[in-house]
Write an enzyme that holds these catalytic residues in place. Structure first.
Site, PDB file in Angstrom:
ATOM      1  N   LYS A 169       0.817  -1.210   0.000  1.00  0.00           N
ATOM      2  CA  LYS A 169       0.000   0.000   0.000  1.00  0.00           C
ATOM      3  C   LYS A 169       0.850   1.259   0.000  1.00  0.00           C
ATOM      4  CE  LYS A 169      -4.077  -2.070   2.111  1.00  0.00           C
ATOM      5  NZ  LYS A 169      -5.059  -2.041   3.197  1.00  0.00           N
ATOM      6  N   ARG A 203      -6.668  -8.519  -9.119  1.00  0.00           N
ATOM      7  CA  ARG A 203      -7.321  -9.817  -9.367  1.00  0.00           C
ATOM      8  C   ARG A 203      -8.782  -9.558  -9.698  1.00  0.00           C
ATOM      9  NH1 ARG A 203     -10.307  -9.808  -4.751  1.00  0.00           N
ATOM     10  NH2 ARG A 203      -9.337  -9.007  -2.854  1.00  0.00           N
TER      11      ARG A 203
END
Length: 510
Positions: free
Chosen positions: A116, A292
């Protein structure tokens, strides 16, 4: 197009990928643990191979074994689904180095967005707005305190290497910071093997809105609109919908362009999702990119009219996207409820056992993406999500009514599920008005999970059970409501009794 694909997952997402492959004329190889030997995805694939014992660390997470099986079975590509190895850059790289195709983004893109803090730095350079905070993990409590004083309390501590609420703490005062930092680091280390934690300003009452992107290997990157994912418990999504009541066409275009810019900055290819916080003033901030297919992808499929999983496979096979951005605008409204093996009236504790009876909803605009059937054993080895119930309708109000009807039709006997909780959410006036935020569910949880919240329904079920008992004793015919209507009298036999249906739905027996 590939001739054969190995599906490196289980449950509903494995079935979802297998079905997409079937429609493309692609053979499939399923993998399964010893606990999943009789699972539906094993039966539906063309071939299946056991990859180890029940614990995922000894089966679904053993990447070397999955690659070995793919090569032995003649598969040309591996689809990871979501969870498990889907966002592990090392696995994507290992698949590529083995001469196979990873049906997902390049390992480099997964790495770029996997941390992140690294993702924040990347998107900031691309001009993407982020929540104010530090771009790197904090060294100690003193540094965290200095950063917090710069932005003002409350602040949010977040694990740099993961998501799902792990390693996340809201800190409202300076006195809480040191202990919260230690706790967040421990949890992050246990969950992700990395104790790096960073700090950002805590936005009060935002929505969680995400943008679906689709990118091919020929330079085309498109966005497919937004999904509203604000109904969350402990940072876990429970209900998703598309589009969002809070997003206008103009805001959709701006957020979509931002998501496309973030994807291009990462060199992204295939399907992915950029997650944002959207505040009450219409300001949005990049949170992270999920590299994904998302659990909630069906709501986008239904309002945009395309099969995202098939396009994942087509893109991985080298096909260019034949679309333009102007081809996409949401049509109607879609809602998804995650049906989990949890007991909402008992703190969402896991429920285990065998599914003795399963009746699936049907009718116009109803979709069931499930990974279980009657006779399935539900244990503690894997995620509690059994299935996703999705509906599509011309408007949000009709979608809510359709979801409510579908939930009433759904029967799962043998274990506790989240069905009743979702039914109460559909009946909630605030949800119906769309007045929600990521804190909304936590604030309403007591009411929505109370054992007495369904009192009228339970009273009806008790009457139903009593009437079924009367039918069984008399062996005759009685006047009962027509199935699923609860109002129009109809003379029916016991086997098809509307009262019996109501009794089944509430899990009661005479």
């Amino acid at each position: 197009m590939f001739k054969k694909v190995l599906v490196a997952n289980r449950g509903e997402i494995a079935l979802r990928v297998i079905r997409a492959c079937q429609e493309l004329g692609v053979k499939t190889v399923a993998v399964y643990s010893e606990a999943d030997a009789s699972a539906p995805h094993v039966r539906e694939a063309d071939e299946a191979v056991c990859v180890g014992p029940a614990p995922s660390s000894q089966s679904y997470l053993v990447g070397e074994r999955l690659i070995e099986v793919a090569k032995a079975m003649g598969a040309e590509a591996i689809h990871p689904g979501y969870g498990f190895l889907s966002e592990r850059a090392w696995f994507a790289r290992a698949v590529r180095e083995a001469g196979l195709v990873f049906i997902g983004p390049p390992a480099e893109a997964i790495e770029a967005m996997g941390s992140k803090t690294a993702a924040r730095q990347l998107v900031i350079a691309a001009g993407v707005p982020v929540v104010p905070g530090n771009a790197e993990g904090v060294k100690d409590a003193d540094e965290a305190r200095a950063i917090a004083e710069t932005y003002g309390y409350p602040v949010l501590l977040k694990a740099a290497a993961g998501g799902g609420g792990k390693g996340m703490r809201v800190v409202r005062t300076a006195d809480e910071l040191s202990a919260a930092l230690d706790s967040a680091r421990r949890e992050a280390k246990n969950a992700f093997g990395d104790d790096a934690v960073y700090l950002e300003k805590y936005i009060e009452g935002p929505r969680h809105v995400e943008i679906q992107v689709l990118a091919d290997a020929h330079g085309t990157v498109l966005h497919l609109g937004e999904r509203e994912c604000s109904v969350q418990r402990r940072h876990q999504k429970m209900i998703e919908e598309a589009p969002s009541v809070a997003v206008s066409p103009e805001l959709r275009a701006r957020m979509g362009a931002t998501a496309v810019a973030a994807a291009k900055a990462a060199g992204y290819v295939n399907a992915g999702t950029c997650e944002f916080l959207l505040d009450r003033d219409g300001q949005y901030y990049f949170l992270e990119m999920n590299t994904r297919i998302q659990v909630e992808h069906p709501v986008t499929e239904l309002v945009m009219g395309l099969d995202l999983v098939q396009w994942q496979i087509r893109i991985a096979a080298g096909e260019p996207l034949p679309f333009q951005q102007t081809d996409f605008a949401p049509r109607g409204w879609a809602i998804e409820c995650r049906i989990t093996s949890e007991d909402p009236t008992n703190g969402f504790l896991p429920s285990t056992g065998r599914i003795e009876y399963l009746h699936l909803p049907s009718g116009p605009g109803v979709r069931w993406d499930g990974g279980v059937e009657a006779g399935s054993d539900v244990g503690l080895h894997y995620d509690p999500m059994l299935a996703k119930l999705i509906v599509h309708a011309p408007s949000r109000s009709l979608a809510i009514a359709r979801m409510r009807r579908a939930l009433l039709e759904l029967t799962v006997d043998g274990i506790e599920t989240s069905r009743g909780f979702h039914l109460r959410v559909m009946d909630d006036p605030e949800f119906q008005s769309g007045d929600i935020s990521i804190q909304w569910l936590e604030q309403r949880l007591g009411t929505l999970t109370s054992p007495t919240a369904d009192r009228e329904t339970l009273q009806l079920a008790a009457i139903a059970a009593a009437l079924v008992a009367h039918e069984e004793r008399s062996g005759g015919r009685v006047v009962s409501p027509a199935p699923e209507q609860g109002g129009s009298p109809a003379s029916v036999s016991r086997a098809g009794s509307g009262w019996a249906a109501v009794g089944r739905r509430e899990g009661l027996r005479s």
